[in-house]
Every structure is written in C-alpha cells, then in structure tokens.
Scaffold this active site. Structure first.
Site, PDB file in Angstrom:
ATOM      1  NE  ARG A 263      -3.596  -2.377   2.469  1.00  0.00           N
ATOM      2  CZ  ARG A 263      -4.411  -2.554   3.421  1.00  0.00           C
ATOM      3  NH1 ARG A 263      -4.463  -1.651   4.379  1.00  0.00           N
ATOM      4  NH2 ARG A 263      -5.118  -3.777   3.359  1.00  0.00           N
ATOM      5  NE  ARG A 278      -1.279   4.906   8.806  1.00  0.00           N
ATOM      6  CZ  ARG A 278      -2.563   4.639   8.901  1.00  0.00           C
ATOM      7  NH1 ARG A 278      -3.148   4.259   7.867  1.00  0.00           N
ATOM      8  NH2 ARG A 278      -3.133   4.749   9.989  1.00  0.00           N
ATOM      9  CD  GLU A 350      -7.814  -1.129  11.608  1.00  0.00           C
ATOM     10  OE1 GLU A 350      -7.781  -2.371  11.108  1.00  0.00           O
ATOM     11  OE2 GLU A 350      -7.355  -0.298  10.974  1.00  0.00           O
ATOM     12  CB  SER A 353     -10.857  -3.317   9.199  1.00  0.00           C
ATOM     13  OG  SER A 353     -12.126  -2.545   8.757  1.00  0.00           O
ATOM     14  NE  ARG A 391      -1.929  -1.476  11.533  1.00  0.00           N
ATOM     15  CZ  ARG A 391      -2.684  -0.444  11.313  1.00  0.00           C
ATOM     16  NH1 ARG A 391      -3.919  -0.630  11.998  1.00  0.00           N
ATOM     17  NH2 ARG A 391      -2.443   0.338  10.425  1.00  0.00           N
TER      18      ARG A 391
END
Length: 429
Positions: A263, A278, A350, A353, A391
């Site tokens: 990403r 991230r 988070e 999701s 994460r």
C-alpha cells in the site's frame, strides 16, 4: 457496483443513505445517463428490426421482378443509423459505468452517524490492559534494543516505511502467521489458499479498489500487461469466483491466505511513520467469506468473532467498535474494527477491520448463486483481517515486555517459535 435503477428507486433512499457517508448522489445525471443508454439501445433494436423486415421486402420484391433500388438505399441508410445508435448507446453506457464505479456502497441505517473513529460505537471489550511498574516502551524501541527489528537498514534498502526482522523477530513473524492459519483452518472452518500477489486491474475493480483508490496501489507491468501488487489477499480470494455461479449448496465459502500486502498509504499524511503500524509492505492473514445475501449480517458477526478469537488466545486486551457511516470503507455497508491495546501508545489501535460488503462486490465481480426457485442472484461477500503480522507483533512485544528489557511471549506461540522469551540481548529460551 449498484443497479442504477435501484439507486433511483425512492424506496431505497439512496440519496439520504449515501449522504450519511459524505457522498452526494447526482440523481439527475444518473437518470439522464440511464435514459440515454436505454434510449440508444431501444433505437438500435428498433432499427435492426426494421432492417430485418426490409431485407425480407427486398427479397420478395426482387423475386417478383420489382425495382429494389429505393429499398436497398434505405437498407444502407439503416445500416448507418444502427451504427450511430449503437455508438450513442455505447458512449452512454461507458459514462454510466464510470459514474456507477465511483459510487460507494450504501451504509446500513443501523450504523451511527459521523465521519471519524470518534463517532464509532463501542460494542464490547475483552481482557484488561497490563499494568507496569515502569514506563513501558513502544515496539520500535523494544525491537531495536533487542536487535530483532531494524528500520534503519530497511530504509537503506527500500526507503521509509519498510522493516527488516532478524533472528527471533523473523521467527516470531513466521510463528504468528502459522498460528493464525492453523486457528482459522482447524477451528474456524476456513480453507487455506496460496494466491498470486500480482493481479490484473479487473480483480481490483471487482473488490472496489479501482478506479477510486488507484493512488494507493503499487502498479507494475510485464510486457504489455498491467499488473498491480495486491493491497490485501481480499482481492485474489474474492475474485476466485469472478464471473462464476456458485452452487447454493456450496455456500458459505470461507477462505484464508497469508500474503504480503502493498500500500502506498497516499492518504495517510505522515501518520504512524514509526514502526510496524503503517508500512508500505507488510504481511497479513486475511479471511474472506462468500455467502447467501440474506445471511451476510449473521456471517459478519461470525467473522468478527474469528478475529477476536485470535487476540483472546494471545491474551491481548482488545475492544470491538462499530464504525460510523461516514468512516466505513468504500465497498462496505457495515464494518466492525477490532482494536488491540498497545501499552507503548497507552491506547487501543485498530488491528482488524471486518466488513460486510453485501452484494456490492459481487455485482462488480459478477459472482452469483441460485435461489431455491432456480433464479440467479448475486452473493454477498465479507472480509476481515485475521490478523496482520506486523501490528500483532507490535502488540505482543509491547504487552509482553518486562522490567529487565526482556519480552515474554504468549504461551500459545511457544510451539510455533520454539522459544518463550526474547531477552534484552536478542537471545531466546
């Protein structure tokens, strides 16, 4: 993608529902394009019918010895008129498709109002955040002090927002992925896949990353072929059944895969530039469910339960929230976020999701099934992280840190890593 007629149906309240997520539906433009397309198709059909009838008249007149000059001239005119009508219909269809592809899914009315995580509704919590008699370090400091994470060398290789894992760090990443896959396949009923990490644009169109989010993707080419690096295994797993009819007896389908994810983070604006939160490239175990449309809500509860189960077996405190309508992803009609406690940040972040996309992706990818009456209808698709390796590693390091600088791993990981403790010098036992 939506059925444009459904968006224009007052009973669906599409304008109101899309406004809840900050999207203004131009109903007039949509209706005009739909009308133009339908008009062009009808005109072309009518002209073809006239042409067919005229061909019969030409043959009949010629057989009777009559003059067919005027009839043949009209036939030539009709051919040109048909071509022009088809071109008008094709142009209107292309414009309509472009418009439809950029209209997000309709959020369910059960979602809270709002546009940020502050507007989310907390559903439940599990576990108690650990208490320390020292100031807890974040995973970046823990990883670099023990030598199991190296962000500086990763930057030397690839630039910022990459990571190198070493020794116990690499083993922990591999162990986490194996644990996730074993749990989902042996206890949660998922079938494991190994899928390509490069996909054609049609696959990303099907799941909704294209055309709207192209700037978030890494694009490459092989000869004359345009290919994209996958942002998540959701893309190949969902598109396994693109342009197929899934037999109702085979539903629900539950798929999982461990893949790298790529990403650009084009819209992150400098957030979480440190550490594993991230990255441009990270690994994740993804869960995808393909189900009958009327069961998507119950399947979403099942999916989020599977994500929560991973954290519970790791003993990591977490909470589950229902996202607000304006904070729900483009392809989703409802999303739960599962947030894990990170002591180094003193907050929940988070980690998974889980989204119910309804029939939105199935329409785009043309994935259908049959009803009991034999009628074809679109399936529903769901996806969720189960879990991201980086994460989760951050959470394991931060929650397991000790005063002497060592890190104690959750007991369930010991048989996957071969060690239970990472000491301050990076050694293990």
């Amino acid at each position: 993608m939506h059925d444009p007629r459904a968006l224009l149906d007052p009973g669906n309240e599409a304008v109101r529902r899309l406004a809840r997520r900050g999207y203004t539906l131009d109903s007039a433009a949509l209706e005009e394009l739909l009308s133009s397309r339908n008009s062009g198709i009808k005109t072309a059909d009518d002209l073809r019918a006239e042409s067919k009838k005229l061909a019969g008249e030409v043959g009949k007149t010629a057989k009777a010895g009559g003059d067919v000059t005027a009839l043949k001239e009209r036939a030539r005119e009709l051919k040109d008129e048909i071509k022009q009508a088809e071109e008008r219909a094709e142009a209107a269809s292309a414009d309509l498709r472009d418009l439809m592809l950029n209209i997000p899914n309709l959020p369910l009315d059960t979602l809270p109002d709002g546009f940020s995580d502050e507007d989310a509704t907390e559903i439940r919590r599990w576990g108690t955040p650990p208490q320390f008699d020292f100031t807890p370090r974040d995973h970046v400091e823990l990883g670099e002090r023990t030598g199991i994470l190296d962000f500086a060398r990763a930057t030397k290789l690839s630039g910022p927002r990459f990571r190198v894992a070493r020794g116990a760090g690499a083993a922990l990443e591999r162990g986490l992925a194996s644990f996730f896959l074993d749990l989902h396949t042996r206890e949660h009923g998922y079938t494991e896949f190994s899928v390509p990490h490069l996909v054609m644009p049609s696959a990303l169109l099907g799941t909704g990353q294209l055309p709207k989010f192209e700037e978030d993707l890494f694009r490459t080419a092989a000869g004359t072929r345009d290919l994209y690096l996958i942002p998540t295994a959701e893309v190949p797993l969902t598109n396994l059944h693109a342009d197929e009819i899934v037999e109702p007896g085979d539903l629900p389908l539950a798929y999982t895969a461990w893949t790298p994810c790529f990403r650009s983070e084009a819209g992150s604006y400098g957030r979480d530039t440190r550490g594993l939160i991230r990255l441009h490239e990270f690994e994740k175990v993804e869960m995808v469910r393909i189900v009958a449309a009327d069961s998507s809500q119950s399947e979403l509860e099942k999916l989020v339960g599977h994500a929560e189960a991973v954290l519970q077996k790791l003993g990591l405190a977490h909470r589950t929230i229902l996202l607000a309508a304006g904070d729900t992803g483009f392809s989703a009609q409802m999303t739960y976020d599962v947030e894990v406690w990170l002591p180094g940040q003193d907050t929940y972040r988070e980690i998974s999701s889980c989204s119910d996309c309804g029939q939105f992706q199935a329409r785009r990818a043309n994935i259908r099934t049959r009803t009991d009456e034999g009628k074809r209808e679109f399936v529903a698709t769901l996806n969720g992280s189960g879990l991201p390796i980086g994460r989760t590693m951050a959470a394991v390091l931060e929650n397991g840190q000790q005063a002497d600088g060592s890190i104690v791993l959750p007991e369930v990981l010991t048989r996957y890593t071969g060690f239970s403790t990472i000491h301050a010098d990076g050694k293990t036992d």
